[in-house]
Design a protein around this motif. Structure first.
Motif, PDB file in Angstrom:
ATOM      1  N   UNK A   1       0.836  -1.206   0.000  1.00 50.59           N
ATOM      2  CA  UNK A   1       0.000   0.000   0.000  1.00 50.59           C
ATOM      3  C   UNK A   1       0.870   1.255   0.000  1.00 50.59           C
ATOM      4  N   UNK A   2       1.982   1.227   0.714  1.00 55.31           N
ATOM      5  CA  UNK A   2       2.876   2.387   0.745  1.00 55.31           C
ATOM      6  C   UNK A   2       3.528   2.608  -0.616  1.00 55.31           C
ATOM      7  N   UNK A   3       3.943   1.532  -1.264  1.00 54.35           N
ATOM      8  CA  UNK A   3       4.531   1.669  -2.599  1.00 54.35           C
ATOM      9  C   UNK A   3       3.495   2.181  -3.609  1.00 54.35           C
ATOM     10  N   UNK A   4       2.246   1.732  -3.456  1.00 54.53           N
ATOM     11  CA  UNK A   4       1.177   2.249  -4.314  1.00 54.53           C
ATOM     12  C   UNK A   4       0.961   3.742  -4.057  1.00 54.53           C
ATOM     13  N   UNK A   5       1.070   4.159  -2.799  1.00 56.19           N
ATOM     14  CA  UNK A   5       0.932   5.576  -2.463  1.00 56.19           C
ATOM     15  C   UNK A   5       2.036   6.393  -3.130  1.00 56.19           C
ATOM     16  N   UNK A   6       3.267   5.862  -3.112  1.00 55.03           N
ATOM     17  CA  UNK A   6       4.394   6.564  -3.743  1.00 55.03           C
ATOM     18  C   UNK A   6       4.128   6.721  -5.243  1.00 55.03           C
ATOM     19  N   UNK A   7       3.610   5.650  -5.870  1.00 55.07           N
ATOM     20  CA  UNK A   7       3.337   5.709  -7.311  1.00 55.07           C
ATOM     21  C   UNK A   7       2.199   6.682  -7.624  1.00 55.07           C
ATOM     22  N   UNK A   8       1.204   6.741  -6.763  1.00 57.88           N
ATOM     23  CA  UNK A   8       0.042   7.596  -7.028  1.00 57.88           C
ATOM     24  C   UNK A   8       0.296   9.060  -6.666  1.00 57.88           C
ATOM     25  N   UNK A   9       1.059   9.300  -5.630  1.00 59.46           N
ATOM     26  CA  UNK A   9       1.296  10.674  -5.137  1.00 59.46           C
ATOM     27  C   UNK A   9       2.799  10.897  -4.920  1.00 59.46           C
ATOM     28  N   UNK A  10       3.575  10.960  -5.984  1.00 54.46           N
ATOM     29  CA  UNK A  10       5.037  11.068  -5.819  1.00 54.46           C
ATOM     30  C   UNK A  10       5.484  12.349  -5.117  1.00 54.46           C
ATOM     31  N   UNK A  11       4.786  13.441  -5.310  1.00 56.04           N
ATOM     32  CA  UNK A  11       5.186  14.702  -4.686  1.00 56.04           C
ATOM     33  C   UNK A  11       4.984  14.643  -3.176  1.00 56.04           C
ATOM     34  N   UNK A  12       3.818  14.166  -2.746  1.00 54.24           N
ATOM     35  CA  UNK A  12       3.561  14.040  -1.300  1.00 54.24           C
ATOM     36  C   UNK A  12       4.499  13.015  -0.663  1.00 54.24           C
ATOM     37  N   UNK A  13       4.765  11.955  -1.393  1.00 52.90           N
ATOM     38  CA  UNK A  13       5.647  10.914  -0.857  1.00 52.90           C
ATOM     39  C   UNK A  13       7.064  11.455  -0.688  1.00 52.90           C
ATOM     40  N   UNK A  14       7.501  12.271  -1.646  1.00 50.94           N
ATOM     41  CA  UNK A  14       8.858  12.817  -1.572  1.00 50.94           C
ATOM     42  C   UNK A  14       9.019  13.735  -0.362  1.00 50.94           C
ATOM     43  N   UNK A  15       7.961  14.454   0.004  1.00 49.88           N
ATOM     44  CA  UNK A  15       8.014  15.338   1.171  1.00 49.88           C
ATOM     45  C   UNK A  15       8.311  14.521   2.436  1.00 49.88           C
ATOM     46  N   UNK A  16       7.760  13.339   2.545  1.00 60.06           N
ATOM     47  CA  UNK A  16       7.997  12.487   3.721  1.00 60.06           C
ATOM     48  C   UNK A  16       9.294  11.694   3.585  1.00 60.06           C
ATOM     49  N   UNK A  17       9.630  11.263   2.368  1.00 57.06           N
ATOM     50  CA  UNK A  17      10.794  10.386   2.170  1.00 57.06           C
ATOM     51  C   UNK A  17      12.131  11.122   2.228  1.00 57.06           C
ATOM     52  N   UNK A  18      12.202  12.380   1.822  1.00 57.76           N
ATOM     53  CA  UNK A  18      13.485  13.096   1.770  1.00 57.76           C
ATOM     54  C   UNK A  18      14.137  13.210   3.149  1.00 57.76           C
ATOM     55  N   UNK A  19      13.433  13.712   4.174  1.00 55.32           N
ATOM     56  CA  UNK A  19      14.094  13.782   5.492  1.00 55.32           C
ATOM     57  C   UNK A  19      14.422  12.398   6.050  1.00 55.32           C
TER      58      UNK A  19
END
Length: 134
Positions: free
Chosen positions: A27-45
């Motif tokens: 589900x998390x990987x699907x979230x990254x694929x669907x919302x890459x911008x929002x995911x990047x905000x959480x993944x970068x830090x």
């Protein structure tokens, strides 16, 4: 998966999908694929923190430190043993005081003989007090 849950997952387990719980990884990987911008905000830090933690190394303790620990171990054991004996001594003193009290009451009660009139108060330690009685 909601953006809040994804952020909580990344904050708890880091930015690497291998560390995420298996039941939420897809589900998390699907979230990254669907919302890459929002995911990047959480993944970068999280990726920065993961990198920092992976580069951190703890130096092995030197031999002098290990010898100091071993040298103080018997004294620490002795202090603990001494404390146990002190506590046992205090418990023994308390038991001796309780036993002395029980024996005192038993002796005082045995000195009073049973009166002929059947007065139970006379059998107590206070039975022979004459005080204000007329």
């Amino acid at each position: 998966m909601t953006p809040e849950r994804f952020s909580a997952l990344v904050a708890a387990y880091g930015g690497s999908p291998q560390r995420w719980p298996e039941n939420e990884r897809a589900a998390a990987l699907d979230f990254i694929a669907a919302y890459p911008t929002q995911a990047e905000v959480a993944l970068a830090p999280a990726a920065e923190l993961d990198d920092l933690l992976s580069r951190h190394r703890v130096a092995a303790p030197d031999g002098a430190h290990a010898r100091r620990i071993i040298a103080t171990a018997p004294s620490a054991l002795w202090r603990r043993t001494r404390l146990i004996w002190q506590c046992a001594g205090l418990a023994g003193i308390g038991l001796a005081g309780a036993l002395a009290g029980v024996l005192t009451v038993a002796v005082l009660l045995s000195l009073n003989s049973a009166p002929d009139d059947g007065d139970a108060y006379a059998l107590t330690a206070f039975g022979d007090m004459q005080g204000d009685v007329q």
